[in-house]
Motif scaffolding. Structure first.
Motif, mmCIF file in Angstrom:
data_model
loop_
_atom_site.group_PDB
_atom_site.id
_atom_site.type_symbol
_atom_site.label_atom_id
_atom_site.label_comp_id
_atom_site.label_asym_id
_atom_site.label_seq_id
_atom_site.Cartn_x
_atom_site.Cartn_y
_atom_site.Cartn_z
ATOM 1 N N ALA A 132 103.069 35.675 -49.595
ATOM 2 C CA ALA A 132 101.655 35.650 -49.979
ATOM 3 C C ALA A 132 100.863 34.726 -49.062
ATOM 4 O O ALA A 132 99.754 35.059 -48.633
ATOM 5 N N GLY A 133 101.414 33.564 -48.755
ATOM 6 C CA GLY A 133 100.736 32.647 -47.849
ATOM 7 C C GLY A 133 100.553 33.244 -46.469
ATOM 8 O O GLY A 133 99.498 33.118 -45.848
ATOM 9 N N SER A 134 101.598 33.928 -45.995
ATOM 10 C CA SER A 134 101.524 34.556 -44.679
ATOM 11 C C SER A 134 100.489 35.673 -44.656
ATOM 12 O O SER A 134 99.689 35.782 -43.719
ATOM 13 N N LEU A 135 100.483 36.524 -45.712
ATOM 14 C CA LEU A 135 99.516 37.626 -45.773
ATOM 15 C C LEU A 135 98.088 37.103 -45.836
ATOM 16 O O LEU A 135 97.192 37.618 -45.165
ATOM 17 N N SER A 136 97.876 36.069 -46.661
ATOM 18 C CA SER A 136 96.538 35.522 -46.804
ATOM 19 C C SER A 136 96.047 34.919 -45.495
ATOM 20 O O SER A 136 94.901 35.127 -45.085
ATOM 21 N N ALA A 137 96.922 34.174 -44.808
ATOM 22 C CA ALA A 137 96.542 33.572 -43.535
ATOM 23 C C ALA A 137 96.275 34.647 -42.488
ATOM 24 O O ALA A 137 95.334 34.544 -41.692
ATOM 25 N N ARG A 138 97.112 35.700 -42.483
ATOM 26 C CA ARG A 138 96.914 36.772 -41.512
ATOM 27 C C ARG A 138 95.598 37.494 -41.765
ATOM 28 O O ARG A 138 94.888 37.862 -40.821
ATOM 29 N N GLU A 139 95.250 37.694 -43.038
ATOM 30 C CA GLU A 139 93.992 38.352 -43.359
ATOM 31 C C GLU A 139 92.804 37.514 -42.900
ATOM 32 O O GLU A 139 91.788 38.048 -42.438
ATOM 33 N N LYS A 140 92.931 36.178 -43.000
ATOM 34 C CA LYS A 140 91.861 35.306 -42.530
ATOM 35 C C LYS A 140 91.684 35.441 -41.024
ATOM 36 O O LYS A 140 90.561 35.498 -40.509
ATOM 37 N N ARG A 141 92.816 35.508 -40.294
ATOM 38 C CA ARG A 141 92.729 35.689 -38.844
ATOM 39 C C ARG A 141 92.086 37.023 -38.507
ATOM 40 O O ARG A 141 91.255 37.119 -37.601
ATOM 41 N N ARG A 142 92.461 38.071 -39.239
ATOM 42 C CA ARG A 142 91.897 39.388 -38.961
ATOM 43 C C ARG A 142 90.402 39.415 -39.238
ATOM 44 O O ARG A 142 89.635 40.070 -38.525
ATOM 45 N N THR A 160 104.518 31.516 -65.795
ATOM 46 C CA THR A 160 103.132 31.045 -65.766
ATOM 47 C C THR A 160 102.992 29.859 -64.828
ATOM 48 O O THR A 160 102.031 29.755 -64.049
ATOM 49 N N ILE A 161 103.952 28.924 -64.885
ATOM 50 C CA ILE A 161 103.909 27.756 -64.003
ATOM 51 C C ILE A 161 104.023 28.193 -62.549
ATOM 52 O O ILE A 161 103.274 27.725 -61.671
ATOM 53 N N ALA A 162 104.960 29.106 -62.268
ATOM 54 C CA ALA A 162 105.154 29.573 -60.895
ATOM 55 C C ALA A 162 103.897 30.243 -60.361
ATOM 56 O O ALA A 162 103.498 30.026 -59.213
ATOM 57 N N MET A 163 103.243 31.090 -61.185
ATOM 58 C CA MET A 163 102.032 31.769 -60.738
ATOM 59 C C MET A 163 100.905 30.778 -60.474
ATOM 60 O O MET A 163 100.114 30.949 -59.548
ATOM 61 N N THR A 164 100.816 29.708 -61.276
ATOM 62 C CA THR A 164 99.791 28.680 -61.053
ATOM 63 C C THR A 164 100.008 27.985 -59.716
ATOM 64 O O THR A 164 99.062 27.765 -58.939
ATOM 65 N N LEU A 165 101.261 27.601 -59.439
ATOM 66 C CA LEU A 165 101.557 26.957 -58.157
ATOM 67 C C LEU A 165 101.330 27.926 -57.002
ATOM 68 O O LEU A 165 100.903 27.517 -55.908
ATOM 69 N N LEU A 166 101.581 29.199 -57.237
ATOM 70 C CA LEU A 166 101.374 30.198 -56.191
ATOM 71 C C LEU A 166 99.889 30.310 -55.835
ATOM 72 O O LEU A 166 99.535 30.533 -54.673
ATOM 73 N N ILE A 167 99.020 30.146 -56.823
ATOM 74 C CA ILE A 167 97.579 30.176 -56.567
ATOM 75 C C ILE A 167 97.193 29.066 -55.597
ATOM 76 O O ILE A 167 96.360 29.251 -54.701
ATOM 77 N N VAL A 168 97.789 27.875 -55.761
ATOM 78 C CA VAL A 168 97.514 26.764 -54.841
ATOM 79 C C VAL A 168 97.925 27.140 -53.416
ATOM 80 O O VAL A 168 97.214 26.865 -52.446
ATOM 81 N N VAL A 169 99.096 27.799 -53.290
ATOM 82 C CA VAL A 169 99.558 28.237 -51.963
ATOM 83 C C VAL A 169 98.565 29.221 -51.356
ATOM 84 O O VAL A 169 98.198 29.120 -50.179
ATOM 85 N N LEU A 170 98.108 30.195 -52.162
ATOM 86 C CA LEU A 170 97.171 31.205 -51.673
ATOM 87 C C LEU A 170 95.844 30.583 -51.238
ATOM 88 O O LEU A 170 95.301 30.936 -50.193
ATOM 89 N N LEU A 171 95.326 29.658 -52.043
ATOM 90 C CA LEU A 171 94.070 28.997 -51.692
ATOM 91 C C LEU A 171 94.216 28.201 -50.401
ATOM 92 O O LEU A 171 93.321 28.204 -49.549
ATOM 93 N N THR A 172 95.342 27.528 -50.249
ATOM 94 C CA THR A 172 95.574 26.761 -49.019
ATOM 95 C C THR A 172 95.625 27.684 -47.811
ATOM 96 O O THR A 172 95.027 27.396 -46.762
ATOM 97 N N ALA A 173 96.320 28.811 -47.943
ATOM 98 C CA ALA A 173 96.420 29.763 -46.835
ATOM 99 C C ALA A 173 95.063 30.349 -46.489
ATOM 100 O O ALA A 173 94.715 30.503 -45.314
ATOM 101 N N THR A 174 94.270 30.674 -47.518
ATOM 102 C CA THR A 174 92.966 31.299 -47.290
ATOM 103 C C THR A 174 91.996 30.350 -46.602
ATOM 104 O O THR A 174 91.257 30.727 -45.703
ATOM 105 N N ILE A 175 92.000 29.079 -47.015
ATOM 106 C CA ILE A 175 91.013 28.128 -46.505
ATOM 107 C C ILE A 175 91.473 27.455 -45.222
ATOM 108 O O ILE A 175 90.695 27.284 -44.274
ATOM 109 N N PHE A 176 92.767 27.094 -45.138
ATOM 110 C CA PHE A 176 93.219 26.255 -44.029
ATOM 111 C C PHE A 176 94.215 26.924 -43.086
ATOM 112 O O PHE A 176 94.567 26.357 -42.058
ATOM 113 N N GLY A 177 94.739 28.108 -43.419
ATOM 114 C CA GLY A 177 95.626 28.800 -42.497
ATOM 115 C C GLY A 177 97.091 28.728 -42.905
ATOM 116 O O GLY A 177 97.466 28.171 -43.941
#
Length: 370
Positions: free
Chosen positions: A97-107, A33-50
């Protein structure tokens, strides 16, 4: 300078807040649960800032996860070998996940640029037919086809990319059954992503096929006497997922006579109009469906409370690939969505029934009535 590092700072602040919230709970929740919560922060950062800030936040998440949440606490020593597996899995998952999210933002950004180019080329094509030679018009037409093909390709690639990422994660889970990072809810979320994107692909293919039939003159309604109330009910049932943020009101004349139509095709038209109304009407607003009749005709109207369509664009929106950019919240422009084929298909269906479809202002000058 601040703009350059804003993504890094925001990600670090979000990560620190997450750690502060989770620290008092670490003895009551598992590390997954802790790991998934921290992973959400990574995903949000990738989606918003790259990707660059996301990689930094991924590394810091690993450090904080180890230091604060893996025993022995407040050290970088890991005693349990299973925690090494968990830590490695979290590192790999956060980076991918961070890489995929950032790549999707670029696309998405690239797709928007291609769509703007397609609109520009379409305008040029219309001008070419009026002013230039046939050879120049043909050349512009080929460029338009290429740009439109790019847009269609993106609309295909986006759901395929999402499904590929979800399936890859699920396959990784089955190969590492002894150190699962996803619980049943996480796996179900990935399956929901796959299910949603398959529906999205089906809708795209149905639109392309419907437009091809209309273009080829193959739209032949299978007409029979039907109930308009039942057709509206079927369309509302199908669009229930679209209208959950809106209030739908249906107003039908009493003693409505039966209609001689193709039930499936007319329900498709109503669904297209409801779909458009939900896209361009703010959440919480009403979508009104009205049916009136007299001895000569029956009139069906779908009305939203959005920003409306100017009179200069009311005929253009029925053209293939024309996508209207509405406004929301005053002057903020909503990006055009889809391929711009919905209303063209609706017109083809209605005209195949010897009817007509047009656009008016909504009640009291608010929104759009189709």
């Amino acid at each position: 300078m601040f703009e350059k590092f804003k993504g890094y700072l925001a990600g670090i602040v979000a990560l620190a807040l997450a750690v502060l919230i989770l620290l008092p709970l670490r003895d009551h929740v598992n590390t997954t649960t802790i790991a998934m919560t921290l992973l959400i922060v990574v995903l949000l950062t990738a989606t918003i800032f790259g990707s660059a800030p996301a990689f930094v936040i991924s590394f810091l998440s690993i450090v904080f996860f180890n230091f604060f949440f893996l025993p022995p606490y407040h050290t970088f020593v890991i005693e349990d070998p299973q925690n090494w597996v968990a830590l490695s899995a979290f590192l790999l998952t956060s980076l991918i996940a961070g890489s995929l999210s950032a790549r999707e933002k670029r696309r998405a950004s690239e797709a928007e640029s291609r769509k703007k180019e397609a609109e520009h080329l379409y305008t040029e094509l219309q001008s070419a037919f009026e002013k230039a030679s046939q050879a120049e018009a043909y050349k512009q037409s080929e460029r338009l086809k290429s740009a439109l093909l790019d847009a269609v390709t993106h609309d295909l690639r986006t759901p395929l990319t999402s499904m590929k990422a979800a399936v890859t994660t699920l396959l990784a889970e089955t190969k590492n059954a002894g150190s699962l990072m996803l619980d049943n809810e996480g796996q179900r979320d990935l399956l929901d992503v796959i299910d949603t994107e398959i529906d999205r692909l089906n809708k795209l293919f149905e639109s392309l096929l419907g437009m091809a039939r209309i273009e080829a003159g193959g739209m032949e309604p299978r007409q029979k006497w039907s109930s308009m109330e039942e057709i509206i009910s079927n369309a509302l049932t199908r669009s229930s997922d679209l209208t959950h943020n809106h209030r739908v009101h249906v107003d039908i004349d009493e003693d409505l006579p039966p209609v001689h139509v193709d039930e499936r095709l007319i329900a498709e038209v109503i669904y297209i109009l409801i779909d458009n109304a939900t896209k361009f009407s703010p959440p919480g607003k009403e979508i009104n469906i009205m049916i009136t009749h007299d001895r000569e005709e029956m009139k069906v109207a779908v009305e939203d409370q959005g920003s409306g369509i100017p009179s200069s664009a009311r005929e253009k929106v029925f053209e293939k690939f024309f996508r209207f950019a509405a406004t929301s919240g005053g002057s903020r422009q909503l990006p055009p969505t889809g391929l711009g084929m919905g209303l063209a298909i609706a017109r083809g269906i209605i005209e195949a029934h010897k009817g007509r479809i047009w656009i008016e202002e909504g009640t009291r000058g608010i929104g759009t009535r189709v």
